[in-house]
Design an enzyme around this catalytic site. Structure first.
Site, PDB file in Angstrom:
ATOM      1  N   ASP A 133      25.696  24.686  -3.882  1.00 17.27           N
ATOM      2  CA  ASP A 133      24.369  24.714  -4.413  1.00 17.27           C
ATOM      3  C   ASP A 133      24.019  26.149  -4.686  1.00 17.27           C
ATOM      4  OD1 ASP A 133      21.662  24.748  -5.352  1.00 17.27           O
ATOM      5  OD2 ASP A 133      21.197  23.048  -3.936  1.00 17.27           O
ATOM      6  N   GLY A 154      29.539  27.113 -10.939  1.00 19.29           N
ATOM      7  CA  GLY A 154      28.628  26.072 -11.755  1.00 19.29           C
ATOM      8  C   GLY A 154      29.512  25.584 -12.761  1.00 19.29           C
ATOM      9  N   GLY A 155      30.701  25.377 -12.792  1.00 20.71           N
ATOM     10  CA  GLY A 155      31.666  24.658 -13.715  1.00 20.71           C
ATOM     11  C   GLY A 155      31.595  23.108 -13.558  1.00 20.71           C
ATOM     12  N   HIS A 213      21.139  30.994 -18.557  1.00 20.89           N
ATOM     13  CA  HIS A 213      20.197  30.672 -19.575  1.00 20.89           C
ATOM     14  C   HIS A 213      19.401  29.380 -19.328  1.00 20.89           C
ATOM     15  CE1 HIS A 213      22.710  28.040 -22.727  1.00 20.89           C
ATOM     16  NE2 HIS A 213      22.956  27.572 -21.547  1.00 20.89           N
TER      17      HIS A 213
END
Length: 455
Positions: free
Chosen positions: A299, A267-268, A319
């Site tokens: 994904d 997820g970078g 978050h």
């Protein structure tokens, strides 16, 4: 019940001791052993250093105790009225940033007259002087003489080249500011107010956008959205540097990993991380040529990342998600973890969660805020460090950023920062059992051991 004189004295003592600790931190610096003046525009060597744990706690204590002392001694109507008027602070900072006033003053140590600044930025002279004088009263900029202003230690962070300026524009300009004005309408809406869908945030109500803000930032057929997304990426650099987000680099035992350990940055692809990734081909071409670095689109909601890595690093990811999505993401990582894999989830600037796969021998880790309440509990019943009384146990104003970030999550993507109980519940669903919290100052670490998966 009245506030005792002892409570007031204790707050004053906390302020004095914290200020002394911070002063000692500065004066111990070998290059510039002094506390820089607010008028100083030269960076101090410690400005970009990660605060040691005791210094971080001293800073939080100072801010929290000052705020609590003022709230205690000053009339309530005075305090509340000032809170209502805070909205104009945001508006003034936005004007300064968009007009690039700090840039205009950059090479003018003696300052410029407001008439000259007005000519260069095309803002009314009289109105600009009112904006600058207000900010000067809050120690941002310096009025050298009547209607003559110069940069100071704080206004230098408003230069257009500084990532914090991008953060300021992200907050004070679209989309955040506009979305925030729709918060109450969204909360009171009988349907949207009870929804956790990421496309039903105040942001979506404000912009009429049917997609989550992170897809909006991709800017497909919308140059303005793409510009805002790029600006947000730069803003994250300033955010993380300010909040000691990189304290994990010195607090986590990276040296104990075996040679050739594989780190998977999951997820970078957005925020400041994407900007760092873009520098790899230029800065480390041999690492790519030797196959030490690999990039892959994933994904996380429908597939798993590369299997059998030693560490799965999730930055600013969890978050952004409601609970169901967060557990889906963690589950998809879990599916490909080896017995000794670890997960590091880094969210915003605060917390490190140590997660462990069910059959693991080592504890994986995740990082995020841990939201802490204002009710003091016995120390032997508390997993989080509490501030010294009479300061609020969560440091009050000293850790207000985590509550501001929680608000941003609510406004922009209908998600949240989480309490320790929330994280324990997420871990339980993912088959992780809570062990302990590691206190790293503004950052905290929650460790989980293997547990059973909830059905």
């Amino acid at each position: 019940m009245g506030c005792t004189a002892a409570s007031i004295s204790c707050l004053v003592s906390l302020i004095s001791n914290a200020a002394s600790s911070l002063e000692t931190y500065y004066t111990a610096n070998s290059t510039r052993p002094y506390v820089p003046s607010l008028d100083d525009t030269e960076p101090h060597p410690l400005d970009n250093e990660i605060y040691p744990l005791d210094v971080r706690q001293a800073a939080q204590t100072l801010e929290g105790a000052c705020a609590q002392l003022c709230a205690t001694l000053v009339r309530p109507n005075h305090t509340i009225l000032n809170k209502h008027l805070d909205v104009y602070q945001n508006a003034y900072l936005s004007a300064i940033l968009r007009a690039q006033i700090a840039d205009i003053l950059l090479d003018e140590p003696a300052g410029l007259s407001v008439s000259e600044i007005s000519k260069r930025c095309n803002i009314s002279e009289k109105k600009l002087s009112r904006v600058l004088r207000t900010l000067d009263s809050q120690h941002i900029f310096r009025e050298v003489s009547k209607d003559t202003f110069a940069n100071n230690r704080l206004s230098m962070l408003l230069l257009s080249s500084d990532p914090l300026a991008s953060m300021g524009l992200h907050v004070s300009d679209e989309p955040t500011n506009k979305a925030a004005t729709h918060l109450v309408d969204t909360l009171l809406d009988p349907e949207w107010g009870h929804s956790n869908a990421p496309e039903r945030a105040p942001f979506n109500r404000a912009f009429g956008a049917p997609i989550p803000i992170w897809h909006y930032f991709e800017g497909n057929n919308d140059p303005k959205a793409a510009e805002q997304g790029a600006r947000f990426g730069k803003a994250m650099i300033g955010w993380n540097a300010t909040c000691d987000s990189y304290a994990i680099a010195t607090s986590y035992p990276w040296g104990k990993l075996h040679d050739g350990a594989i780190v998977n940055d999951v997820g970078g692809g957005w925020g400041h991380i994407s900007m760092e990734l873009e520098s790899w081909p230029k800065e480390c071409p041999q690492a790519i040529a030797d196959g030490k670095i690999e990039f892959k689109f994933v994904d996380l909601f429908v597939e798993s990342p590369i299997a059998n890595c030693d560490i799965y690093l999730l930055k600013n990811v969890i978050h952004l998600m409601p609970d169901k999505a967060a557990t889906t993401a963690l589950s998809n990582v879990r599916k490909v973890m080896a017995a000794t894999s670890r997960v590091l989830v880094r969210e915003s600037d605060f917390m490190i969660l140590h997660l462990k796969p069910i059959d693991a021998r080592l504890s994986p880790k995740t990082e995020d805020y841990i939201m802490q309440g204002g009710v003091r509990v016995p120390d032997n019943e508390c997993n989080l460090k509490q501030a010294q009384p009479p300061l609020l146990p969560n440091y009050g104003g000293g850790r207000i950023r985590q509550y501001r970030t929680d608000a941003a999550m609510m406004v922009l993507c209908n998600s949240q920062e989480r309490t320790l109980d929330d994280f324990i519940q997420l871990g339980r669903i993912a088959g992780l059992e809570f062990v302990k919290v590691w206190d790293l100052g503004e950052i905290g670490a929650v460790e989980f051991a293997p547990g059973s998966i909830e059905k």
